[in-house]
Scaffold this active site. Sequence first.
Site, PDB file in Angstrom:
ATOM      1  N   HIS A  55       0.803  -1.259   0.020  1.00 30.99           N
ATOM      2  CA  HIS A  55       0.124  -0.013   0.110  1.00 30.99           C
ATOM      3  C   HIS A  55       0.862   1.342   0.104  1.00 30.99           C
ATOM      4  O   HIS A  55       1.172   1.714   1.015  1.00 30.99           O
ATOM      5  CB  HIS A  55      -0.959   0.025   1.433  1.00 30.99           C
ATOM      6  CG  HIS A  55      -1.987   1.122   1.309  1.00 30.99           C
ATOM      7  ND1 HIS A  55      -3.392   0.868   1.234  1.00 30.99           N
ATOM      8  CD2 HIS A  55      -1.890   2.448   1.144  1.00 30.99           C
ATOM      9  CE1 HIS A  55      -4.038   2.066   1.251  1.00 30.99           C
ATOM     10  NE2 HIS A  55      -3.098   2.663   1.313  1.00 30.99           N
ATOM     11  N   HIS A  57       1.450   5.431  -2.011  1.00 27.87           N
ATOM     12  CA  HIS A  57       0.816   6.340  -3.005  1.00 27.87           C
ATOM     13  C   HIS A  57       1.914   7.032  -3.701  1.00 27.87           C
ATOM     14  O   HIS A  57       2.371   8.276  -3.159  1.00 27.87           O
ATOM     15  CB  HIS A  57       0.128   7.615  -2.039  1.00 27.87           C
ATOM     16  CG  HIS A  57      -0.987   6.796  -1.344  1.00 27.87           C
ATOM     17  ND1 HIS A  57      -2.177   6.941  -1.923  1.00 27.87           N
ATOM     18  CD2 HIS A  57      -1.216   5.923  -0.374  1.00 27.87           C
ATOM     19  CE1 HIS A  57      -3.152   6.498  -0.986  1.00 27.87           C
ATOM     20  NE2 HIS A  57      -2.577   5.893  -0.134  1.00 27.87           N
ATOM     21  N   LYS A  60       2.013  10.710  -4.716  1.00 26.92           N
ATOM     22  CA  LYS A  60       2.052  11.834  -3.700  1.00 26.92           C
ATOM     23  C   LYS A  60       3.300  11.565  -3.262  1.00 26.92           C
ATOM     24  O   LYS A  60       3.604  12.854  -2.411  1.00 26.92           O
ATOM     25  CB  LYS A  60       1.065  11.595  -2.614  1.00 26.92           C
ATOM     26  CG  LYS A  60      -0.447  11.597  -3.016  1.00 26.92           C
ATOM     27  CD  LYS A  60      -1.224  11.265  -1.751  1.00 26.92           C
ATOM     28  CE  LYS A  60      -2.892  11.477  -1.872  1.00 26.92           C
ATOM     29  NZ  LYS A  60      -3.374  10.221  -2.882  1.00 26.92           N
ATOM     30  N   GLU A 202     -10.791   4.406   7.691  1.00 28.15           N
ATOM     31  CA  GLU A 202      -9.722   5.006   8.140  1.00 28.15           C
ATOM     32  C   GLU A 202     -10.043   6.274   8.982  1.00 28.15           C
ATOM     33  O   GLU A 202      -9.873   7.348   8.581  1.00 28.15           O
ATOM     34  CB  GLU A 202      -8.769   5.650   6.857  1.00 28.15           C
ATOM     35  CG  GLU A 202      -7.367   6.119   7.417  1.00 28.15           C
ATOM     36  CD  GLU A 202      -6.706   6.712   6.100  1.00 28.15           C
ATOM     37  OE1 GLU A 202      -5.653   7.225   6.155  1.00 28.15           O
ATOM     38  OE2 GLU A 202      -7.268   6.539   4.867  1.00 28.15           O
TER      39      GLU A 202
END
Length: 441
Positions: A55, A57, A60, A202
Site C-alpha cells: 500500500h 501512494h 503523492k 480510516e
Amino acid sequence: MSWLRSATTSTGETVDVEISGGVIRRVLPAAGGPVGPEDTDLSGHVLLASFVEPHAHLDKALTASLIHNPTGDLAGAVAAMDALRPETNRAELIARAEAALRIHLAYGTTHIRSHVNVLSSVGLAALSAMVEVRERWRGIIDLQLVALVNDTSGPLLREALKEGADVAGGCPHMEDDPDRAVAACLDAAGEAGAPIDLHTDETLNPTALSLVTLADLVTRTGFPHPVTASHCVSLSMQPVDAQRTIAERVAEAGISVVALPQTNLYLQGRDQPVATPRGLTAVAPLLRAGVTVAAGGDNLRDPFHVVGRGDALEVAALMVTCGHLDPVNALYSVTTAPRTALGLPAVSLAPGSPADLVAMPAGDALEALGAAGAARTVWRDGRVVARTVVRSELAAPAPPSPRAPASTPAPVPAPVPASAPASPSAPPAATPDPCVPKADR
C-alpha cells in the site's frame, strides 16, 4: 548459474543457494569452499525473501517539503494535496514517483501496490503518468496500480480500469453513503474482472464499519476476485467481542487486511490528547481469526506522513512496537503476507521459488530487523538489481593506560585464633589523628 555462498537464513541455518534462470535451484548446507567468479559471498549476511509494499501512494510521494499539512490530520493532508495538485505537472509527478521507487528498491522492495488518485476534478491524468512508470520499471520493481476514486458510483472507476488500472479502489467511509459506495466498487470490479482494494474505515470513529459491509457483500455475492481492506482503523475501537466477530466474518469472506502503522499513527488520534489511541487496526484479533494481515508504509514524506525511509524493515519494526507482533511475524507481514494479498507467487529459500531476495549484514534475522542497516543486495529474478555499500569511519578511543609491572605478592600471615594474645607481628595501633583535640582521643 551462480551461487549465494554461506548465507544465514531467517531460522539461523547457513546455506549455499544455487540460482539459475531466475529461480532457486538448490539450497544446501554451506560447504565453506571457494567462492567462484560468478558467486556471491554472503558470509555474515542474512538472506530473506525480498520485501513487498502492499500500500503506497507514489503519486503523492516526496511532497512534504512542497506543501504543509496545516492540521496534521487526514483532512489537513487531503487539503494540502488538493492545493498542490494544480501546480504539479506530469513530468514532476513521474520524477518523484521514480525517486520513490529507487528508495524502495535500494532497501529491498521488488513489488509495490500503489493507489493513484482518480478524481472527478482531474480525471485520469495521474493514472496515465503512473502507467508510464509501471511499464518503464517492469521486471525490476513491479507495480500494481489501484484507481483511488472519490466517487465509486460514477463512471471514473470503470474508465480507469479500462485505461490501465490493475485494481479497483476508493474510500467508502468518506462518501455520503459508505455502504452504497462499497457495493458500487464491487460492481465495477466484477465487471472488469479486477481485484478490489478499498481504503476502509480510516477513522477512529467506532460507528464507521464499512469493513462489515464489505465482508457481507463479498460473502453474499461470491465475489470471485481478491479483496483487500486497507487501514481498518475503527476496528480497534470496537469491544473485544465485536472485534472477534468481525474478524471471523472477514476471514470467512477471504478478505486480506493491510495494516499501515506509520501513516495511521501520524494522522489519527490528534483530537484525543489523553490516552491517545494507536490508530492501528486490531492486528491480534484478525490474526487469531485467520485473516491475512500484511503491513505497508503507505505514505512516503508527503502531507499524510511527513517522514519515513521507504524501508519495509521500518514498517516491520513498528508492527513489533505498535502491533505487538513478535519479530518472526513482523517479518512475515512485509514478505509472505503481502505476496498473498497481492496474488504474487510465494518466495522462500526452497527449490523452485522465484529468486527475489535481499541480503544484509547481520548475525541473525533479529539483528537484521533491529539494526535495519542500509547496506543491502537485492535480487529480482536472480539478477542483482540494487546494491548499497556502507562504509563507516569512526574515531578511535584513547589507548588504555599502561599498567605498573606486577610485583611479588607479600606472604599472607597465618590466621590468629580469637583467644590468642596479639603477636609482635600484628598490625600497629592506629596513629592518632592530629586534627582531633587530645582531650577527645
